[in-house]
Design a protein around this motif. Structure first.
Motif, PDB file in Angstrom:
ATOM      1  N   VAL A  26      56.847  43.402  11.091  1.00 33.47           N
ATOM      2  CA  VAL A  26      56.649  44.854  11.165  1.00 33.47           C
ATOM      3  C   VAL A  26      56.953  45.347  12.581  1.00 33.47           C
ATOM      4  N   LYS A  27      56.567  44.551  13.572  1.00 32.62           N
ATOM      5  CA  LYS A  27      56.883  44.878  14.966  1.00 32.62           C
ATOM      6  C   LYS A  27      58.391  44.820  15.199  1.00 32.62           C
ATOM      7  N   ARG A  28      59.047  43.792  14.700  1.00 28.51           N
ATOM      8  CA  ARG A  28      60.491  43.627  14.894  1.00 28.51           C
ATOM      9  C   ARG A  28      61.263  44.788  14.284  1.00 28.51           C
ATOM     10  N   ARG A  29      60.798  45.297  13.173  1.00 25.25           N
ATOM     11  CA  ARG A  29      61.465  46.401  12.484  1.00 25.25           C
ATOM     12  C   ARG A  29      61.274  47.743  13.185  1.00 25.25           C
ATOM     13  N   GLY A  30      60.391  47.789  14.176  1.00 27.12           N
ATOM     14  CA  GLY A  30      60.130  49.039  14.886  1.00 27.12           C
ATOM     15  C   GLY A  30      59.035  49.880  14.263  1.00 27.12           C
ATOM     16  N   GLU A  31      58.482  49.417  13.143  1.00 29.42           N
ATOM     17  CA  GLU A  31      57.446  50.187  12.460  1.00 29.42           C
ATOM     18  C   GLU A  31      56.118  50.145  13.215  1.00 29.42           C
ATOM     19  N   TYR A  32      55.825  49.007  13.826  1.00 31.12           N
ATOM     20  CA  TYR A  32      54.505  48.845  14.447  1.00 31.12           C
ATOM     21  C   TYR A  32      54.280  49.861  15.559  1.00 31.12           C
ATOM     22  N   ASP A  33      55.309  50.083  16.378  1.00 28.80           N
ATOM     23  CA  ASP A  33      55.146  51.016  17.484  1.00 28.80           C
ATOM     24  C   ASP A  33      54.880  52.433  17.006  1.00 28.80           C
ATOM     25  N   GLU A  34      55.297  52.759  15.786  1.00 30.87           N
ATOM     26  CA  GLU A  34      54.994  54.069  15.229  1.00 30.87           C
ATOM     27  C   GLU A  34      53.491  54.216  14.950  1.00 30.87           C
ATOM     28  N   PHE A  35      52.849  53.119  14.581  1.00 31.97           N
ATOM     29  CA  PHE A  35      51.397  53.158  14.400  1.00 31.97           C
ATOM     30  C   PHE A  35      50.700  53.423  15.740  1.00 31.97           C
ATOM     31  N   VAL A  36      51.205  52.794  16.801  1.00 33.27           N
ATOM     32  CA  VAL A  36      50.628  53.034  18.130  1.00 33.27           C
ATOM     33  C   VAL A  36      50.792  54.508  18.504  1.00 33.27           C
ATOM     34  N   ARG A  37      51.989  55.049  18.284  1.00 32.49           N
ATOM     35  CA  ARG A  37      52.248  56.453  18.617  1.00 32.49           C
ATOM     36  C   ARG A  37      51.326  57.394  17.843  1.00 32.49           C
ATOM     37  N   MET A  38      51.108  57.109  16.568  1.00 32.68           N
ATOM     38  CA  MET A  38      50.255  57.969  15.759  1.00 32.68           C
ATOM     39  C   MET A  38      48.831  57.967  16.283  1.00 32.68           C
ATOM     40  N   HIS A  39      48.322  56.803  16.629  1.00 27.85           N
ATOM     41  CA  HIS A  39      46.951  56.727  17.126  1.00 27.85           C
ATOM     42  C   HIS A  39      46.809  57.453  18.451  1.00 27.85           C
ATOM     43  N   VAL A  40      47.807  57.323  19.320  1.00 29.69           N
ATOM     44  CA  VAL A  40      47.781  58.045  20.597  1.00 29.69           C
ATOM     45  C   VAL A  40      47.770  59.550  20.336  1.00 29.69           C
ATOM     46  N   GLU A  41      48.586  60.006  19.396  1.00 27.14           N
ATOM     47  CA  GLU A  41      48.693  61.436  19.094  1.00 27.14           C
ATOM     48  C   GLU A  41      47.377  62.012  18.603  1.00 27.14           C
ATOM     49  N   TYR A  42      46.627  61.241  17.824  1.00 32.28           N
ATOM     50  CA  TYR A  42      45.400  61.759  17.227  1.00 32.28           C
ATOM     51  C   TYR A  42      44.139  61.353  17.989  1.00 32.28           C
ATOM     52  N   PHE A  43      44.316  60.800  19.173  1.00 29.07           N
ATOM     53  CA  PHE A  43      43.173  60.436  20.012  1.00 29.07           C
ATOM     54  C   PHE A  43      42.748  61.674  20.807  1.00 29.07           C
ATOM     55  N   SER A  44      42.033  62.575  20.161  1.00 28.83           N
ATOM     56  CA  SER A  44      41.633  63.846  20.774  1.00 28.83           C
ATOM     57  C   SER A  44      40.128  63.874  20.997  1.00 28.83           C
ATOM     58  N   PRO A  45      39.680  63.963  22.238  1.00 27.96           N
ATOM     59  CA  PRO A  45      38.235  63.994  22.521  1.00 27.96           C
ATOM     60  C   PRO A  45      37.620  65.369  22.319  1.00 27.96           C
ATOM     61  N   ASP A  46      36.293  65.410  22.407  1.00 23.30           N
ATOM     62  CA  ASP A  46      35.541  66.653  22.237  1.00 23.30           C
ATOM     63  C   ASP A  46      36.030  67.771  23.148  1.00 23.30           C
ATOM     64  N   GLY A  47      36.370  67.423  24.373  1.00 24.82           N
ATOM     65  CA  GLY A  47      36.678  68.439  25.367  1.00 24.82           C
ATOM     66  C   GLY A  47      37.969  69.191  25.124  1.00 24.82           C
ATOM     67  N   GLU A  48      38.822  68.672  24.262  1.00 24.10           N
ATOM     68  CA  GLU A  48      40.075  69.357  23.982  1.00 24.10           C
ATOM     69  C   GLU A  48      39.890  70.364  22.853  1.00 24.10           C
ATOM     70  N   ARG A  49      40.715  71.393  22.867  1.00 25.52           N
ATOM     71  CA  ARG A  49      40.664  72.371  21.798  1.00 25.52           C
ATOM     72  C   ARG A  49      41.435  71.857  20.588  1.00 25.52           C
ATOM     73  N   GLY A  50      41.249  72.522  19.456  1.00 20.09           N
ATOM     74  CA  GLY A  50      41.993  72.151  18.266  1.00 20.09           C
ATOM     75  C   GLY A  50      41.266  71.122  17.421  1.00 20.09           C
ATOM     76  N   LEU A  51      41.935  70.698  16.375  1.00 23.57           N
ATOM     77  CA  LEU A  51      41.340  69.806  15.382  1.00 23.57           C
ATOM     78  C   LEU A  51      41.171  68.385  15.918  1.00 23.57           C
ATOM     79  N   ARG A  52      39.991  67.807  15.659  1.00 23.42           N
ATOM     80  CA  ARG A  52      39.760  66.388  15.924  1.00 23.42           C
ATOM     81  C   ARG A  52      39.710  65.687  14.570  1.00 23.42           C
ATOM     82  N   ALA A  53      40.612  64.765  14.342  1.00 24.44           N
ATOM     83  CA  ALA A  53      40.643  64.082  13.052  1.00 24.44           C
ATOM     84  C   ALA A  53      40.251  62.614  13.149  1.00 24.44           C
ATOM     85  N   ALA A  54      40.656  61.943  14.219  1.00 26.54           N
ATOM     86  CA  ALA A  54      40.513  60.488  14.272  1.00 26.54           C
ATOM     87  C   ALA A  54      39.261  60.006  14.996  1.00 26.54           C
ATOM     88  N   HIS A  55      38.773  60.776  15.962  1.00 26.18           N
ATOM     89  CA  HIS A  55      37.656  60.311  16.798  1.00 26.18           C
ATOM     90  C   HIS A  55      36.701  61.454  17.104  1.00 26.18           C
TER      91      HIS A  55
END
Length: 288
Positions: A26-55
């Protein structure tokens, strides 16, 4: 028929090999890094405005359940026999126990720079280069137990403290709540220092290295950790029959959490699925 997620300590040599090989593919195919990118994108703490979905929100558990399913589907496209195992950190608690073995995830990072030198995900093996959420280190890092400022993994009693709470979550639905199963499991505590990190959060801190911050998916242990967290949601549901995901309805326009959290029947981004639809996955998988 539902497939089975197993305790990592019970995997056979062949099961470990197939799981590792599927991850590497999955890593070799380039798919794994997309999972990392998604988690980074949705890592939104309390202090930020907008929707918090992941944490720091009620949807912490269903969001990561769907995230795990996506990774599992990618693995099973490579090898249909593979499922994500779970790491019981209340039982396997040393730097030499499962999953830190050479035939599974490899061991601790070296003292100088925390670089992982053993196992299939060591940079020297040539199959696991970090590309997302890193500055200048392309290699996987760990600092198991935090050598300079040691901390312990959560205990069975600390996990039980979360499981005993009969309510899923409470207002204001964020990292500050001291009641409710969700945050007791997610682990945002009060005060400062190690005591403020509980259960899920404490495990990230104990592992250290790449597991700190939004790009924690770079360490494959992320999935084994979150499979165990997901198992706790399942156990909580069995213990508290009839208890449901909360809030059932979204906070109103005058509420500080209006449009900032996902209610039971609202879509959970980035998927076309609601927390309600993710509460029962018994038809998809079960735990051994």
């Amino acid at each position: 028929m539902a497939y089975v997620r197993k305790d990592a300590r019970t995997l056979t040599a062949a099961e470990k090999r197939r799981f590792v090989n599927a991850l590497l593919e999955v890593k070799r195919r380039g798919e794994y890094d997309e999972f990392v990118r998604m988690h980074v994108e949705y890592f939104s703490p309390d202090g930020e405005r907008g929707l918090r979905a992941a944490h720091m929100a009620p949807s912490f558990l269903p969001w990561h359940r769907r995230f795990l399913l996506d990774l599992e589907e990618a693995l099973r496209r490579v090898d249909p026999s593979v499922t994500v195992p779970y790491w019981d950190w209340t039982r396997d608690r040393t730097t030499a126990s499962v999953p830190w073995t050479a035939d599974l995830l490899g061991g601790n990072g070296r003292r100088s720079d925390h670089r992982v030198m053993t196992g299939p995900f060591a940079y020297g093996e040539g199959n696991w280069t970090l590309r997302v959420g890193v500055t200048d280190e392309a290699f996987l890092t760990r600092d198991l137990g935090r050598r300079r400022d040691p901390i312990d993994l959560p205990t069975r009693n600390e996990l039980e403290w979360a499981l005993q709470d009969p309510v899923y979550d409470v207002a204001p639905w964020d990292s500050t709540v001291t009641r409710g199963f969700r945050n007791k499991l997610e682990g945002w505590g009060t005060g400062r220092g190690s005591a403020s990190w509980r259960n899920h959060n404490r495990v990230h801190r104990w592992i250290g290295g790449a597991m700190l911050g939004g790009a924690s998916v770079n360490d494959p242990v992320f999935w084994l950790h979150h499979a165990f967290v997901d198992l706790q949601w399942h156990r909580w549901q069995r213990r508290h029959r009839g208890a449901r995901y909360l809030p059932a309805a979204p906070p109103g326009p005058g509420d500080e959490q209006h449009d900032r959290i996902v209610a039971r029947h609202q879509k959970l981004p980035p998927w076309d699925v609601t927390p309600d639809e993710l509460e029962d996955v018994s038809g998809v998988y079960r735990y051994a």
